[in-house]
Design a protein around this motif. Structure first.
Motif, PDB file in Angstrom:
ATOM      1  N   MET A   1      61.495 -98.349  -0.388  1.00 59.88           N
ATOM      2  CA  MET A   1      61.853 -99.210  -1.526  1.00 59.88           C
ATOM      3  C   MET A   1      61.038 -98.794  -2.747  1.00 59.88           C
ATOM      4  O   MET A   1      59.801 -98.855  -2.731  1.00 59.88           O
ATOM      5  N   LEU A   2      61.718 -98.339  -3.788  1.00 60.42           N
ATOM      6  CA  LEU A   2      61.080 -97.898  -5.030  1.00 60.42           C
ATOM      7  C   LEU A   2      60.005 -96.853  -4.753  1.00 60.42           C
ATOM      8  O   LEU A   2      58.879 -96.942  -5.240  1.00 60.42           O
ATOM      9  N   ASP A   3      60.377 -95.850  -3.936  1.00 55.84           N
ATOM     10  CA  ASP A   3      59.457 -94.777  -3.560  1.00 55.84           C
ATOM     11  C   ASP A   3      59.819 -93.520  -4.347  1.00 55.84           C
ATOM     12  O   ASP A   3      60.949 -93.039  -4.279  1.00 55.84           O
ATOM     13  N   TYR A   4      58.845 -92.989  -5.105  1.00 55.11           N
ATOM     14  CA  TYR A   4      59.097 -91.826  -5.959  1.00 55.11           C
ATOM     15  C   TYR A   4      58.058 -90.750  -5.701  1.00 55.11           C
ATOM     16  O   TYR A   4      56.947 -91.025  -5.230  1.00 55.11           O
ATOM     17  N   SER A   5      58.424 -89.521  -6.065  1.00 55.97           N
ATOM     18  CA  SER A   5      57.504 -88.397  -5.885  1.00 55.97           C
ATOM     19  C   SER A   5      56.487 -88.347  -7.016  1.00 55.97           C
ATOM     20  O   SER A   5      56.662 -88.974  -8.076  1.00 55.97           O
ATOM     21  N   LEU A   6      55.437 -87.572  -6.824  1.00 56.89           N
ATOM     22  CA  LEU A   6      54.426 -87.386  -7.857  1.00 56.89           C
ATOM     23  C   LEU A   6      55.039 -86.731  -9.089  1.00 56.89           C
ATOM     24  O   LEU A   6      54.709 -87.096 -10.228  1.00 56.89           O
ATOM     25  N   ALA A   7      55.940 -85.778  -8.867  1.00 62.89           N
ATOM     26  CA  ALA A   7      56.588 -85.095 -10.001  1.00 62.89           C
ATOM     27  C   ALA A   7      57.381 -86.089 -10.843  1.00 62.89           C
ATOM     28  O   ALA A   7      57.421 -85.983 -12.078  1.00 62.89           O
ATOM     29  N   HIS A   8      58.027 -87.034 -10.171  1.00 60.19           N
ATOM     30  CA  HIS A   8      58.788 -88.061 -10.891  1.00 60.19           C
ATOM     31  C   HIS A   8      57.871 -88.855 -11.808  1.00 60.19           C
ATOM     32  O   HIS A   8      58.178 -89.058 -12.992  1.00 60.19           O
ATOM     33  N   TRP A   9      56.736 -89.313 -11.259  1.00 60.40           N
ATOM     34  CA  TRP A   9      55.830 -90.129 -12.061  1.00 60.40           C
ATOM     35  C   TRP A   9      55.201 -89.333 -13.197  1.00 60.40           C
ATOM     36  O   TRP A   9      55.018 -89.859 -14.301  1.00 60.40           O
ATOM     37  N   LEU A  10      54.876 -88.072 -12.954  1.00 65.20           N
ATOM     38  CA  LEU A  10      54.303 -87.248 -14.020  1.00 65.20           C
ATOM     39  C   LEU A  10      55.298 -87.078 -15.163  1.00 65.20           C
ATOM     40  O   LEU A  10      54.938 -87.167 -16.342  1.00 65.20           O
ATOM     41  N   ALA A  11      56.567 -86.836 -14.823  1.00 67.74           N
ATOM     42  CA  ALA A  11      57.594 -86.658 -15.853  1.00 67.74           C
ATOM     43  C   ALA A  11      57.820 -87.955 -16.622  1.00 67.74           C
ATOM     44  O   ALA A  11      57.885 -87.962 -17.856  1.00 67.74           O
ATOM     45  N   PHE A  12      57.913 -89.063 -15.893  1.00 70.29           N
ATOM     46  CA  PHE A  12      58.187 -90.339 -16.548  1.00 70.29           C
ATOM     47  C   PHE A  12      57.024 -90.774 -17.430  1.00 70.29           C
ATOM     48  O   PHE A  12      57.223 -91.175 -18.587  1.00 70.29           O
ATOM     49  N   LEU A  13      55.804 -90.722 -16.908  1.00 74.75           N
ATOM     50  CA  LEU A  13      54.657 -91.192 -17.680  1.00 74.75           C
ATOM     51  C   LEU A  13      54.403 -90.302 -18.901  1.00 74.75           C
ATOM     52  O   LEU A  13      53.998 -90.791 -19.958  1.00 74.75           O
ATOM     53  N   SER A  14      54.649 -89.005 -18.770  1.00 74.99           N
ATOM     54  CA  SER A  14      54.513 -88.109 -19.926  1.00 74.99           C
ATOM     55  C   SER A  14      55.505 -88.498 -21.015  1.00 74.99           C
ATOM     56  O   SER A  14      55.158 -88.572 -22.200  1.00 74.99           O
ATOM     57  N   ALA A  15      56.747 -88.767 -20.610  1.00 80.72           N
ATOM     58  CA  ALA A  15      57.763 -89.188 -21.581  1.00 80.72           C
ATOM     59  C   ALA A  15      57.394 -90.534 -22.196  1.00 80.72           C
ATOM     60  O   ALA A  15      57.552 -90.734 -23.409  1.00 80.72           O
TER      61      ALA A  15
END
Length: 211
Positions: A1-15
């Motif tokens: 449930m609402l599980d994301y990869s590290l790459a996902h979080w890096l891309a989102f937080l950078s944006a």
């Protein structure tokens, strides 16, 4: 449930960081009130804009923003109401600029409750913000990670959370500068006029936006 990869979080937080660092009408509104009324006014404007952004996130999650994006009539209606509201705020401030007091009837400074409500309306009545959330947030929806509405709410809330680390220091710096300039009626007059011109300029900018 609402599980994301590290790459996902890096891309989102950078944006999210880049988006919050980019100057825009919300930052201009917040800093304008900070310079005119100090830190309390700045934080009232800040929380108002954030509240409006939260409502935009909720509308995006519920799909209401899609109606605004799809309908040119709805977009234009919201746009012109928002532009008219900004023009009205600008005229009020410009008229007060001649006396150095933005709200005679309420004392030296505009009540923070009124500034807060202004912030909500300035954010809500900008259709570009609604469409931005509708276009930006779905890019980070991951199939199988959870309900789409929950993913949209999570990422939208995190954008506002990132703003909580970036925008308050700007208010504090602006508030210190405002404290240094207070009790100077000539400067207060020009701050009123500057705030009025800012609102009018934001209104013009909003009026010129296209669907």
């Amino acid at each position: 449930m609402l599980d994301y990869s590290l790459a996902h979080w890096l891309a989102f937080l950078s944006a999210a960081v880049l988006l919050n660092l980019s100057p825009g009408p919300d930052i201009a509104f917040i800093l304008g009130h900070t310079m005119r009324g100090g830190k309390r006014a700045g934080f009232a404007a800040l929380f108002g804009v954030w509240s409006g952004a939260c409502l935009h996130v909720l509308m995006a999650a519920l799909g209401l923003s899609a109606l605004l994006a799809a309908s040119a009539v709805a977009f234009s209606a919201v746009k012109w109401v928002g532009a008219a509201y900004l023009f009205w705020l600008g005229i009020q401030a410009l008229r007060a600029g001649g006396s150095g007091n933005l709200m005679k009837a309420a004392g030296e400074k505009m009540p923070v409750g009124k500034i807060y409500r202004q912030g909500i309306l300035v954010s809500l009545l900008n259709p570009k913000v609604a469409i931005f959330f509708l276009a930006f947030l779905p890019q980070f929806v991951v199939e199988g990670a959870g309900p789409v509405w929950a993913q949209l709410m999570l990422h939208g809330g995190l954008i506002i959370g990132v703003a909580a680390f970036i925008e308050p220091p700007l208010v504090l710096l602006g508030g210190r500068l405002a404290d240094m300039l207070k009790n100077n009626q000539e400067i207060e007059r020009w701050l009123d006029r500057g705030l009025g011109a800012l609102f009018v300029a934001l209104g013009v900018r909003l009026a010129l936006t296209s669907h």
